[in-house]
Scaffold this motif. Structure first.
Motif, PDB file in Angstrom:
ATOM      1  N   LEU A   1       0.752  -1.124  -0.032  1.00  0.00           N
ATOM      2  CA  LEU A   1      -0.067  -0.087   0.092  1.00  0.00           C
ATOM      3  C   LEU A   1       0.862   1.101   0.157  1.00  0.00           C
ATOM      4  O   LEU A   1       1.809   1.325   0.771  1.00  0.00           O
ATOM      5  CB  LEU A   1      -0.927   0.176   1.170  1.00  0.00           C
ATOM      6  CG  LEU A   1      -1.852  -1.128   1.421  1.00  0.00           C
ATOM      7  CD1 LEU A   1      -2.487  -1.003   2.594  1.00  0.00           C
ATOM      8  CD2 LEU A   1      -2.748  -1.341   0.181  1.00  0.00           C
TER       9      LEU A   1
ATOM     10  N   SER B   1       2.251   4.922   0.906  1.00  0.00           N
ATOM     11  CA  SER B   1       2.285   5.289   2.179  1.00  0.00           C
ATOM     12  C   SER B   1       1.765   6.790   2.239  1.00  0.00           C
ATOM     13  O   SER B   1       1.115   7.330   3.262  1.00  0.00           O
ATOM     14  CB  SER B   1       3.725   5.514   2.949  1.00  0.00           C
ATOM     15  OG  SER B   1       4.456   6.110   1.948  1.00  0.00           O
TER      16      SER B   1
ATOM     17  N   VAL C   1      -0.934  10.250   0.924  1.00  0.00           N
ATOM     18  CA  VAL C   1      -2.154  10.332   0.646  1.00  0.00           C
ATOM     19  C   VAL C   1      -2.356  10.350  -0.626  1.00  0.00           C
ATOM     20  O   VAL C   1      -1.534  10.705  -1.683  1.00  0.00           O
ATOM     21  CB  VAL C   1      -2.657  11.574   1.041  1.00  0.00           C
ATOM     22  CG1 VAL C   1      -4.016  11.816   0.544  1.00  0.00           C
ATOM     23  CG2 VAL C   1      -2.421  11.605   2.613  1.00  0.00           C
TER      24      VAL C   1
ATOM     25  N   VAL D   1      -3.562  -0.053  -3.533  1.00  0.00           N
ATOM     26  CA  VAL D   1      -4.334   1.082  -2.559  1.00  0.00           C
ATOM     27  C   VAL D   1      -5.243   0.296  -1.917  1.00  0.00           C
ATOM     28  O   VAL D   1      -6.113  -0.453  -2.339  1.00  0.00           O
ATOM     29  CB  VAL D   1      -4.811   1.954  -3.802  1.00  0.00           C
ATOM     30  CG1 VAL D   1      -5.718   2.812  -2.694  1.00  0.00           C
ATOM     31  CG2 VAL D   1      -4.102   2.749  -4.279  1.00  0.00           C
TER      32      VAL D   1
ATOM     33  N   THR E   1      -7.924   3.216   3.333  1.00  0.00           N
ATOM     34  CA  THR E   1      -7.066   4.517   3.217  1.00  0.00           C
ATOM     35  C   THR E   1      -7.515   5.603   2.373  1.00  0.00           C
ATOM     36  O   THR E   1      -7.158   6.901   2.625  1.00  0.00           O
ATOM     37  CB  THR E   1      -5.463   4.247   2.807  1.00  0.00           C
ATOM     38  OG1 THR E   1      -5.616   4.233   1.198  1.00  0.00           O
ATOM     39  CG2 THR E   1      -4.940   2.996   3.460  1.00  0.00           C
TER      40      THR E   1
ATOM     41  N   ASP F   1     -11.961  11.352   6.745  1.00  0.00           N
ATOM     42  CA  ASP F   1     -11.688  11.168   8.433  1.00  0.00           C
ATOM     43  C   ASP F   1     -12.873  11.555   9.169  1.00  0.00           C
ATOM     44  O   ASP F   1     -13.931  12.101   8.677  1.00  0.00           O
ATOM     45  CB  ASP F   1     -10.841  12.396   8.807  1.00  0.00           C
ATOM     46  CG  ASP F   1      -9.253  12.119   8.122  1.00  0.00           C
ATOM     47  OD1 ASP F   1      -8.942  10.980   7.832  1.00  0.00           O
ATOM     48  OD2 ASP F   1      -8.598  12.956   8.008  1.00  0.00           O
TER      49      ASP F   1
END
Length: 217
Positions: free
Chosen positions: A3, A5, A7, A209, A213, A217
């Protein structure tokens, strides 16, 4: 593939409000970049492609149309493009159809669809950018059987008058007014709405991906 790291932004290559709604309900607020692909031209160029190959090729064409702009605007991003069509026997053998476009076409299709079933095919294409460079791609398709209700002439004319069925794959929706005339689905309902969450998750994983992630939020 591990994946990433950093954004990664989720870019949806579609103007479909239904696809945005599915993603929003599933925790993702996509950046929308509309492809503007001529679907009829792509379909004609493919000739005798299988229904599955057709929806995947259309999704790839939509992704391809936005890649250049996305790479410059969002150098760390994943592009997701989708296309859907209905595979059904309309009287002359199995046929794959997209948006009816006119009330006349939608009416004729619904006369065959009512009381029957068809397979809603959706093709997805995914492309991952890192530092503006295209580093990975994935593609795939999903099929969900849709069982249509019997519909009266009055109901059909009222539905056609809303113009909803004219601009959606197969001439119906599951999440809108057309949902009144769908008895059920066998498979992934999100795929029928326009973007398959299970398939998208698998394709995202193929390019490294993790879908979690991408959640807001």
């Amino acid at each position: 593939m591990r994946l990433p790291s950093r954004v990664v932004r989720f870019v949806l290559a579609s103007a479909s409000p239904a696809r945005r709604a599915v993603l929003g309900a599933a925790g993702i607020d996509p950046i929308v970049r509309v492809s503007g692909v001529d679907e009829d031209a792509v379909t004609a160029a493919l000739g005798d492609a299988s229904p599955t190959d057709l929806v995947v090729a259309l999704a790839e064409a939509k992704a391809e149309a936005v890649l250049g702009a996305v790479a410059a605007e969002f150098p760390d991003s994943v592009v997701v493009a989708c296309d859907s069509m209905l595979l059904m026997d309309f009287g002359d053998g199995p046929e794959v159809v997209g948006k009816p476009g006119t009330a006349e076409v939608a009416r004729e299709r619904w006369k065959h669809m009512a009381g029957g079933s068809g397979d809603l095919l959706t093709g997805h294409a995914v492309a991952l950018f890192r530092d503006g460079e295209l580093v990975a791609r994935a593609k795939g398709s999903a099929s969900t059987t849709v069982r249509f209700a019997d519909i009266t002439d009055d109901e059909l004319e009222a539905y056609l008058a809303t113009q909803e069925p004219l601009a959606v794959a197969g001439g119906f929706t599951l999440d809108g007014l057309g949902g009144w005339f769908v008895e059920g689905v066998d498979g992934d309902p999100s795929s029928v709405i326009g973007i398959s969450l299970p398939l998208t998750r698998k394709l995202l994983a193929q390019v490294g991906v993790g879908v979690v992630t991408l959640w807001r939020d």
